[in-house]
Write a protein that holds these residues in place. Structure first.
Motif, short mmCIF file in Angstrom:
data_model
loop_
_atom_site.label_atom_id
_atom_site.label_comp_id
_atom_site.label_asym_id
_atom_site.label_seq_id
_atom_site.Cartn_x
_atom_site.Cartn_y
_atom_site.Cartn_z
N GLU A 129 -2.33 -1.72 14.21
CA GLU A 129 -2.31 -3.28 13.76
C GLU A 129 -2.58 -4.18 12.90
O GLU A 129 -1.71 -4.97 11.92
CB GLU A 129 -2.96 -3.78 15.29
N PHE A 130 -3.81 -3.98 12.20
CA PHE A 130 -4.12 -4.79 11.01
C PHE A 130 -3.63 -3.88 9.59
O PHE A 130 -3.10 -4.65 8.83
CB PHE A 130 -6.14 -4.04 10.81
N ALA A 131 -3.18 -2.75 9.59
CA ALA A 131 -3.06 -1.93 9.04
C ALA A 131 -1.22 -2.93 8.62
O ALA A 131 -1.18 -2.84 7.45
CB ALA A 131 -2.71 -0.25 8.70
N GLN A 132 -0.65 -2.36 9.74
CA GLN A 132 0.65 -3.83 9.22
C GLN A 132 0.91 -4.76 9.59
O GLN A 132 1.60 -5.41 8.29
CB GLN A 132 1.09 -3.09 11.92
N MET A 149 1.38 -1.08 0.10
CA MET A 149 -0.14 -0.08 -0.20
C MET A 149 1.38 1.15 -0.11
O MET A 149 1.58 1.21 0.77
CB MET A 149 -0.86 -0.18 1.46
N ALA A 150 0.62 2.15 -0.79
CA ALA A 150 1.62 3.06 -1.26
C ALA A 150 1.48 4.08 -0.34
O ALA A 150 -0.40 4.40 -0.71
CB ALA A 150 2.09 3.79 -2.22
N ILE A 151 1.66 4.82 0.63
CA ILE A 151 0.91 6.39 1.52
C ILE A 151 1.99 7.03 1.71
O ILE A 151 3.90 6.87 1.61
CB ILE A 151 0.35 5.57 2.92
N LYS A 152 1.87 7.96 0.58
CA LYS A 152 2.92 9.05 1.24
C LYS A 152 3.19 10.17 2.61
O LYS A 152 1.83 10.43 2.43
CB LYS A 152 2.29 10.27 -0.39
N VAL A 156 -12.24 -3.38 9.43
CA VAL A 156 -13.27 -2.79 10.57
C VAL A 156 -13.53 -3.89 11.58
O VAL A 156 -13.75 -3.72 12.62
CB VAL A 156 -14.92 -2.94 9.41
N ASN A 157 -13.34 -4.65 10.59
CA ASN A 157 -14.31 -6.46 11.60
C ASN A 157 -12.99 -6.30 12.62
O ASN A 157 -13.22 -6.86 13.38
CB ASN A 157 -14.52 -7.40 11.15
N ALA A 158 -11.91 -5.99 11.82
CA ALA A 158 -10.54 -6.44 13.33
C ALA A 158 -10.55 -5.44 13.83
O ALA A 158 -9.66 -5.59 15.19
CB ALA A 158 -9.41 -6.34 12.03
N ALA A 159 -10.77 -3.62 14.18
CA ALA A 159 -10.50 -3.17 14.65
C ALA A 159 -11.35 -2.24 15.40
O ALA A 159 -11.49 -1.79 16.04
CB ALA A 159 -9.94 -1.74 13.34
N VAL A 169 1.87 -1.51 5.24
CA VAL A 169 2.16 -0.38 5.99
C VAL A 169 3.36 -1.02 6.88
O VAL A 169 2.63 -1.66 7.95
CB VAL A 169 0.67 0.54 6.42
N LYS A 170 4.23 0.03 6.83
CA LYS A 170 5.30 -0.24 8.13
C LYS A 170 4.98 1.35 9.23
O LYS A 170 5.06 2.17 8.79
CB LYS A 170 6.64 0.45 7.51
N ILE A 171 4.71 0.66 10.54
CA ILE A 171 4.69 1.91 11.49
C ILE A 171 5.57 1.49 12.22
O ILE A 171 6.13 0.46 12.70
CB ILE A 171 3.17 1.65 12.06
#
Length: 95
Positions: A82-85, A1-4, A61-64, A90-92
């Motif tokens: 946490e779900f995004a990672q 996922m590309a997030i700037k 949504v279900n996870a969060a 996504v690198k947090i």
């Protein structure tokens, strides 16, 4: 996922702090109610060019959504981070 964010990137995505991710996501809070709905989350995933955005937003949504009301509020945002990672690549990181 590309997030700037800050132009910091790795081979498999962009790196950001949890607070940067939350601020980015809140840009999609179109009704400004302080929560992220299923539709707003789908818009965010679609914005990044994510495939299968309907499926991903449902899973996110279900996870969060700890209270099951269909929205992700500030108290549940860490669940979404946490779900995004784990699922969206996504690198947090902590700066």
């Amino acid at each position: 996922m590309a997030i700037k964010t800050r132009g910091v990137s790795t081979e498999d995505g962009h790196v950001m702090t949890a607070e940067e991710f939350k601020r980015w996501l809140k840009k999609f809070d179109s009704d400004r109610d302080g929560r992220i709905s299923r539709e707003e989350l789908q818009d965010a995933i679609r914005f990044t060019g994510g495939l299968f955005s309907m499926w991903k937003q449902r899973r996110a949504v279900n996870a969060a959504d700890a209270d099951g009301n269909g929205f992700i509020d500030d108290d549940e945002m860490n669940n979404l981070v946490e779900f995004a990672q784990k699922t969206l690549g996504v690198k947090i990181v902590a700066f």
